[in-house]
Design an enzyme around this catalytic site. Structure first.
Site, PDB file in Angstrom:
ATOM      1  N   ASP A  79      -4.273 -11.437  -4.472  1.00  0.00           N
ATOM      2  CA  ASP A  79      -4.992 -10.224  -4.092  1.00  0.00           C
ATOM      3  C   ASP A  79      -5.231  -9.313  -5.291  1.00  0.00           C
ATOM      4  OD1 ASP A  79      -2.174  -9.823  -4.136  1.00  0.00           O
ATOM      5  OD2 ASP A  79      -2.397  -7.943  -3.047  1.00  0.00           O
ATOM      6  N   GLU A 146       0.458  -8.733  -2.780  1.00  0.00           N
ATOM      7  CA  GLU A 146       1.300  -8.122  -3.812  1.00  0.00           C
ATOM      8  C   GLU A 146       0.988  -6.648  -3.983  1.00  0.00           C
ATOM      9  OE1 GLU A 146       2.500  -6.896  -7.939  1.00  0.00           O
ATOM     10  OE2 GLU A 146       0.535  -6.876  -6.975  1.00  0.00           O
TER      11      GLU A 146
END
Length: 492
Positions: A79, A146
């Site tokens: 991400d 994350e």
């Protein structure tokens, strides 16, 4: 492939990064990218699996003769932080990132680029793909979520990884090996209210504070950058008694781990106080521009009419609720709390007021607390909770993640330093980062694993204009190949 990547080397790394730019990947929306990488791994003949948390693990067998060497895990997250400049119409759930190449840097002009951690993912994919590399058993762990709480690393199951060594590819300064990071937690504040009707004849105005640099709430926290929410609240707190200002709404920040670049408030006030407001804001604009001339030359404080009927709220925040929000936000801590005494030059404990959203019905705000010491993170979080509790406001701690305790005697670090010196004829540096790396969570679940982190030079992560030094990406690839070969060299 985007033409901007055509001349860049190493070609395989940039080809994979091009794919990452084309496939949207906000936190918690990595499924399409994960499926693409899984399909790619299958086409490469590599084992892959997705765990219960949504992380993707790809395994590549050791090179012939290297089967008995220690297994190495390459790790990065899928991400990215999604930030765009005000007025830029970019849908991060659908639109691709548009990179440009300028003076040796690849950047996105009006959005984040996603080099954090797209370059690390691209490096790992290139290593999995390259059949000429010499290495022991190789795994690549691609985590999810994350940037919005490290949910993937939080949910990683012990026993999934087989390697005993890990190279995390999620740091942002070439020539440095990271051996420790801050842990942290969030403080989430929620408060409800009953809207009051708008007083007869009151006019609406929108006050905006923007033009700040923003940045990463850990890496840049010590640089004294401006904070849009805190600055706007300071102005509103002074203007409320000066011109009878009533707060309708307050919005600021878009990510918990980014320094807020912009904030705005819708206010209501009597018509005869509008000239007073405009005069006061002009004075505040001049004052703030002078105060922040060096750190934030782009700072802007503006007021504008709220003309559209559908943009005019019917109510406003009760007076006592307005006082609670403005007083407590003004008093709330932000920034560096304490410098480390054991690691000179490194922030030990800090916090970032990352987001606030207040309406006539109540509001929410988030503080992200970081520390190299878990006990100090909890202590600062409790200070914030206690401050809000004084007003009867709900404030709770959530999402705690451990720090990554440095191991100066790390054998993997020693190997990395030796390879770096040999390949680049200069010494590397060892650092501890004041940011949350997934290494802390992974180390807690795999305590015997030896972990080192490195990466290319990235500037402006978590803010529009994020850029990566192209030459440092090539050096990272060279270093990664050399380290894998050193670790995978067949025993005599």
């Amino acid at each position: 492939m985007n033409p901007v990547f055509a001349s860049l080397q190493p070609a395989a790394v940039w080809r994979h990064f091009d794919t990452l730019c084309r496939i949207p990947r906000p936190s918690k929306q990595e499924a399409v990218l994960r499926a693409h990488v899984a399909q790619w791994a299958q086409a490469q003949g590599l084992h892959h699996e997705v765990d219960a948390a949504g992380n993707l693990l790809v395994r590549k067998p050791a090179s012939p003769g290297c089967e008995d060497r220690p297994g190495v895990v390459l790790q990065g997250h899928l991400d990215m932080v999604c930030q765009a400049n005000s007025g830029v119409a970019h849908d991060f759930s659908r639109d691709p990132i548009t990179p440009v190449l300028q003076d040796g840097w690849l950047r996105a002009e009006d959005t984040t680029l996603g080099a954090d951690n797209g370059i690390g993912v691209a490096l790992a994919l290139a290593a999995l793909e390259d059949r000429t590399l010499v290495h022991g058993p190789l795994e690549a762990l691609f985590t999810v979520d994350e940037e919005a709480g490290m949910g993937g690393a939080q949910g990683l199951a012990p026993g999934l990884l087989q390697g005993s060594l890990m190279l995390n590819l999620d740091t942002e300064e070439w020539g440095e090996f990271y051996l420790g990071c801050a842990g942290g937690l969030d403080v989430n504040v929620d408060r409800t209210a009953c809207a009051e009707p708008l007083p007869t004849g009151h006019l609406h105005r929108c006050i905006r504070l923007g033009g700040l640099r923003g940045g990463h709430s850990g890496i840049h926290i010590h640089e004294g950058r401006g904070h849009a929410i805190k600055l706007l609240v300071r102005v509103l707190h002074a203007l409320a008694p000066a011109c009878g200002l009533r707060l309708v709404s307050l919005q600021g920040g878009t990510a918990r781990n980014a320094l807020p670049r912009e904030a705005f408030a819708i206010v209501a006030l009597p018509p005869d106080q509008v000239p007073v407001l405009e005069t006061q804001l002009a004075a505040w604009h001049a004052l703030l521009r002078d105060e922040w001339a060096d750190a934030e030359p782009g700072l802007r404080l503006q007021v504008e009419e709220v003309n559209r009927d559908d943009a005019r709220p019917a109510g406003l925040l009760p007076q006592h609720e307005q006082a609670i929000w403005l007083n407590t936000l003004l008093a709330a801590p932000h920034g560096v709390k304490r410098q480390s005494l054991s690691v000179p030059g490194v922030v030990e404990t800090s916090n970032n007021l990352g987001m606030v959203s207040v309406s006539p019905e109540g509001g929410h705000c988030n503080f992200m607390v970081r520390s190299l010491r878990d006990s100090q993170a909890h202590a600062l979080a409790q200070e914030i909770v206690s401050l809000w509790q004084l007003t009867g406001t709900t404030a709770v701690c959530a999402g705690q993640y451990p720090g990554w305790t440095p191991r100066p005697d790390s054998a993997l670090l020693r190997t990395c330093q030796q390879v770096f010196a040999r390949e680049f004829d200069q010494a590397s540096h060892v650092q501890v980062i004041h940011a949350g790396l997934e290494c802390g969570l992974i180390s807690a679940k795999y305590p015997a694993m030896d972990i080192v982190s490195f990466g290319p030079t990235i500037r402006g992560a978590h803010a529009p204009g994020e850029s990566v030094d192209v030459a440092s990406v090539a050096r990272c690839w060279h270093l990664l190949v050399a380290i894998l070969q050193e670790l995978g060299a067949p025993t005599a």
